[in-house]
Design a protein around this motif. Structure first.
Motif, PDB file in Angstrom:
ATOM      1  N   TYR A 298      -3.370 -18.410  -0.012  1.00  0.00           N
ATOM      2  CA  TYR A 298      -2.248 -17.992   0.825  1.00  0.00           C
ATOM      3  C   TYR A 298      -0.913 -18.273   0.144  1.00  0.00           C
ATOM      4  N   GLY A 299      -0.037 -17.268   0.180  1.00  0.00           N
ATOM      5  CA  GLY A 299       1.290 -17.410  -0.412  1.00  0.00           C
ATOM      6  C   GLY A 299       1.335 -17.103  -1.891  1.00  0.00           C
ATOM      7  N   GLN A 300       0.167 -16.950  -2.529  1.00  0.00           N
ATOM      8  CA  GLN A 300       0.142 -16.619  -3.956  1.00  0.00           C
ATOM      9  C   GLN A 300       0.370 -15.120  -4.154  1.00  0.00           C
ATOM     10  N   ASN A 301       1.027 -14.782  -5.258  1.00  0.00           N
ATOM     11  CA  ASN A 301       1.109 -13.394  -5.680  1.00  0.00           C
ATOM     12  C   ASN A 301      -0.072 -13.120  -6.596  1.00  0.00           C
ATOM     13  N   VAL A 302      -0.930 -12.209  -6.179  1.00  0.00           N
ATOM     14  CA  VAL A 302      -2.163 -11.949  -6.906  1.00  0.00           C
ATOM     15  C   VAL A 302      -2.222 -10.484  -7.335  1.00  0.00           C
ATOM     16  N   VAL A 303      -3.156 -10.205  -8.233  1.00  0.00           N
ATOM     17  CA  VAL A 303      -3.434  -8.840  -8.681  1.00  0.00           C
ATOM     18  C   VAL A 303      -4.850  -8.489  -8.241  1.00  0.00           C
ATOM     19  N   VAL A 304      -5.013  -7.306  -7.676  1.00  0.00           N
ATOM     20  CA  VAL A 304      -6.338  -6.805  -7.306  1.00  0.00           C
ATOM     21  C   VAL A 304      -6.620  -5.564  -8.140  1.00  0.00           C
ATOM     22  N   GLU A 305      -7.696  -5.613  -8.938  1.00  0.00           N
ATOM     23  CA  GLU A 305      -8.073  -4.490  -9.812  1.00  0.00           C
ATOM     24  C   GLU A 305      -9.320  -3.815  -9.258  1.00  0.00           C
TER      25      GLU A 305
END
Length: 344
Positions: A298-305
């Protein structure tokens, strides 16, 4: 040292000479990559710096905001991918209706000649520029003779080239931006969007030379996945990147630390439950620990591929039937990703 300039006023007065290319570069697909490869070759031969000129916002968002297509990637991702091809600089020009009123010659003189001291300009056959797209390849060549820069034309990168490339390498170059022109369709941002809109992330990845990705902050959802035994990382609704068609996908989640986790990704409104807004959520497979506090995104900036579409969205009779299908989805995603090279 690489440079990111947000306007001509940021370009140093002593920069140059430069080999330059220009475009929207949405997705930085294989066609764009072919232009960038030629740009590098041209610069080496002439001892010039390499610069890609792009626009923000996308011109379509300015000229026709109500019908402009969703972008494949945001401007920061576009800059990052462009620089990954070894450029010396990216110049981002703020696109406005006033900016669009420059004639073809005014644009070339202001940006290429006075701004970047271009020794060469690398373009595709279909290059258009200036007010009302009045400038074309012939115009560019004429202006090159007038202002003393070479014009290098890159051949189009087609679906045949893309398929051949996919057999031999995971990444490559290319050169176009739009539609079909006959027997072989050229790589284009339009084609990528069409593939994503039908959930064909495999074809999108072949055109892009890498999996399509979305970036966003992980936010709290309704916790239905956790209650069903499949906790998910929900992307915020303002996440960046073109959303593929509704369905279940195998893919990767890259957390803020850069760690890649295999994931089963859901796109849609989950028709088994009423009143659920459309969302993108990723269930990380083989989590390091099932305790929620030990794997908190939660609160993290993530990448979804997105690697492969498993199925479309289906309304199940109840939670039990959905849980059984989710088990099948997770197993299928795991089988696909075991043999997949992350990020390729």
């Amino acid at each position: 040292m690489v440079h990111i300039w947000r306007g001509l006023d940021e370009v140093p007065g002593d920069f140059g000479p430069a080999a330059v290319t220009v475009g929207n570069f949405d997705g930085v697909h294989r066609g764009h990559q072919q232009v960038l490869a030629q740009l590098s070759r041209t610069a080496r031969e002439s001892g010039s710096k390499t610069v890609a000129v792009t626009f923000d916002p996308h011109p379509a968002q300015v000229h026709r905001p109500d019908t402009a297509p969703d972008l494949i990637m945001g401007i920061e991702d576009r800059i990052s991918v462009l620089l990954a091809y070894g450029l010396d600089a990216v110049l981002v020009l703020h696109y406005t209706l006033e900016f669009a009123q420059q004639s073809a010659e005014e644009f070339v003189k202001n940006v290429f000649v006075d701004g970047l001291r271009a020794s060469a300009v690398v373009v595709g056959h279909d290059v258009r520029f200036g007010r009302g797209n009045s400038g074309d390849l012939g115009t560019m060549e004429e202006l090159g003779r007038k202002y003393g820069f070479d014009v290098v034309v890159v051949e189009e990168f087609t679906e045949a080239d893309s398929a051949q490339h996919a057999e031999h390498t995971a990444s490559a170059p290319e050169a176009a931006e739009d539609e079909d022109d006959g027997a072989q369709r050229r790589c284009s941002s339009t084609w990528v969007r069409e593939a994503l809109d039908r959930g064909d992330v495999h074809t999108a990845a072949e055109i892009l030379g890498r999996p399509h990705a979305m970036h966003g902050e992980v936010v709290h959802g309704a916790s239905r996945g956790r209650a069903l035994g499949f906790p998910t990382a929900n992307l915020a609704h303002d996440s960046i990147g073109h959303i593929p068609a509704d369905g279940i996908y195998a893919g990767w989640l890259v957390d803020a630390a850069g760690t890649r986790w295999p994931a089963a990704i859901s796109v849609g409104s989950n028709p088994t439950f009423a009143g659920v807004a459309r969302q993108v959520e990723a269930h990380v497979l083989d989590r390091p620990d099932e305790a929620p506090d030990d794997f908190d995104l939660y609160g993290q900036n993530v990448v979804v591929e997105f690697v492969e579409r498993l199925r479309g969205m289906v309304a199940y009779r109840g939670p039990e039937a959905l849980i059984e299908q989710m088990k099948v989805d997770v197993d299928q995603a795991r089988r696909i990703l075991v043999g997949a090279k992350p990020g390729a």
